[in-house]
Scaffold this motif. Structure first.
Motif, PDB file in Angstrom:
ATOM      1  N   GLY A 282       0.840  -1.195   0.000  1.00 30.55           N
ATOM      2  CA  GLY A 282       0.000   0.000   0.000  1.00 30.55           C
ATOM      3  C   GLY A 282       0.871   1.239   0.000  1.00 30.55           C
TER       4      GLY A 282
ATOM      5  N   ALA B  28       0.818   5.270   1.770  1.00 31.80           N
ATOM      6  CA  ALA B  28       0.191   6.342   2.550  1.00 31.80           C
ATOM      7  C   ALA B  28       1.247   7.375   2.888  1.00 31.80           C
ATOM      8  CB  ALA B  28      -0.451   5.785   3.815  1.00 31.80           C
TER       9      ALA B  28
ATOM     10  N   LEU C  81      -3.970   1.723  11.301  1.00 33.72           N
ATOM     11  CA  LEU C  81      -4.002   0.933  10.073  1.00 33.72           C
ATOM     12  C   LEU C  81      -3.521  -0.474  10.388  1.00 33.72           C
ATOM     13  CD1 LEU C  81      -2.248   3.672   8.050  1.00 33.72           C
ATOM     14  CD2 LEU C  81      -4.179   2.502   7.003  1.00 33.72           C
TER      15      LEU C  81
ATOM     16  N   MET D 154      -3.902   8.441   1.016  1.00 34.17           N
ATOM     17  CA  MET D 154      -3.835   6.983   0.834  1.00 34.17           C
ATOM     18  C   MET D 154      -4.093   6.671  -0.636  1.00 34.17           C
ATOM     19  SD  MET D 154      -5.823   5.524   4.239  1.00 34.17           S
ATOM     20  CE  MET D 154      -7.267   6.588   4.071  1.00 34.17           C
TER      21      MET D 154
ATOM     22  N   THR E 225      -3.693   0.405  -1.110  1.00 32.00           N
ATOM     23  CA  THR E 225      -3.941   0.528   0.333  1.00 32.00           C
ATOM     24  C   THR E 225      -5.324   0.010   0.717  1.00 32.00           C
ATOM     25  OG1 THR E 225      -2.511   2.479   0.424  1.00 32.00           O
ATOM     26  CG2 THR E 225      -3.968   2.122   2.293  1.00 32.00           C
ATOM     27  N   GLN E 226      -6.373   0.422  -0.007  1.00 35.58           N
ATOM     28  CA  GLN E 226      -7.737   0.025   0.367  1.00 35.58           C
ATOM     29  C   GLN E 226      -7.989  -1.451   0.088  1.00 35.58           C
ATOM     30  OE1 GLN E 226      -9.265   2.264   2.110  1.00 35.58           O
ATOM     31  NE2 GLN E 226      -7.721   3.799   1.585  1.00 35.58           N
TER      32      GLN E 226
ATOM     33  N   TRP F  51      -5.357  -3.071   3.194  1.00 34.39           N
ATOM     34  CA  TRP F  51      -5.342  -2.542   4.556  1.00 34.39           C
ATOM     35  C   TRP F  51      -6.734  -2.099   4.990  1.00 34.39           C
ATOM     36  CZ3 TRP F  51      -0.839  -1.683   7.668  1.00 34.39           C
ATOM     37  CH2 TRP F  51       0.364  -2.044   7.049  1.00 34.39           C
TER      38      TRP F  51
ATOM     39  N   HIS G 112      -8.572   0.542   8.187  1.00 33.17           N
ATOM     40  CA  HIS G 112      -8.195   1.619   9.098  1.00 33.17           C
ATOM     41  C   HIS G 112      -9.367   1.986  10.002  1.00 33.17           C
ATOM     42  CE1 HIS G 112      -9.604   3.495   5.289  1.00 33.17           C
ATOM     43  NE2 HIS G 112     -10.208   4.360   6.090  1.00 33.17           N
TER      44      HIS G 112
END
Length: 198
Positions: free
Chosen positions: A14, A16, A144, A166, A170-171, A174, A176
């Motif tokens: 990911g 961020a 996260l 982000m 990432t989505q 991960w 959050h």
């Protein structure tokens, strides 16, 4: 406007990046006071695991189109961007080099308000969405964790006037959250800019 250093959170699978001073304090103070008054805050009911209860924060949706946004059995209909939201959006876009269509705003009134573990992976956001999260007001802890690699975790304090960007996978990889806290904390406004074009 001040644009300070960027901190890469070094997420595995990911990406961020945190900008602690995206807005100068005086400017952030002004936006915080204005957004509290000018945003049309609402509290929706949310259904999780078959149980319905009041969402533990206030929200609002703004966009430059009429596209709705749905999550957790809530469908939100956007209002037209306010002057302040447009100013903030343009500043964020100059940093991210992305044109956002939509802003989901969240108001955390105190430490009891929160946002549980989730990913911003709704179909409307497309694959590998870019989410630009701006914070005004009280500092809150942002957690996260990797979906499959349990040892991969990250915590960061989202400060007044900051931006968390982000992107990439990432989505997908991960989740959050903004957890509840027993500490005495004031109000926090979180603006999450995203792209919903269909």
């Amino acid at each position: 406007m001040l644009f300070n250093e960027a901190i890469n959170l070094q997420l595995k699978d990911g990406e961020a990046i945190y900008y602690p001073e995206c807005f100068q304090k005086k400017e952030a103070d002004t936006y915080f006071k204005s957004l509290l008054k000018t945003i049309n805050w609402q509290q929706d009911n949310i259904t999780l695991f078959g149980k319905t209860h009041a969402q533990p924060r206030l929200t609002a949706l703004y966009a430059n189109n009429n596209n709705t946004y749905s999550y957790s059995n809530i469908t939100m209909h956007p209002k037209v961007f306010t002057k302040e939201l447009l100013e903030i959006k343009q500043h964020i876009e100059s940093i991210c080099n992305v044109h956002f269509t939509t802003c989901l705003a969240n108001l955390y009134r105190n430490g009891k308000d929160s946002n549980g573990w989730h990913a911003d992976n709704e179909k409307a956001l497309g694959k590998n969405p870019i989410i630009a999260s701006v914070s005004f007001g009280a500092t809150r802890s942002f957690h996260l964790k990797h979906k499959t690699k349990k040892e991969q975790k990250c915590k960061i304090n989202l400060e007044h006037g900051s931006l968390l960007l982000m992107k990439g996978a990432t989505q997908e990889n991960w989740v959050h959250q903004i957890p509840k806290t027993k500490k005495e904390v004031g109000e926090r406004i979180n603006l999450t800019f995203r792209i919903i074009s269909k």
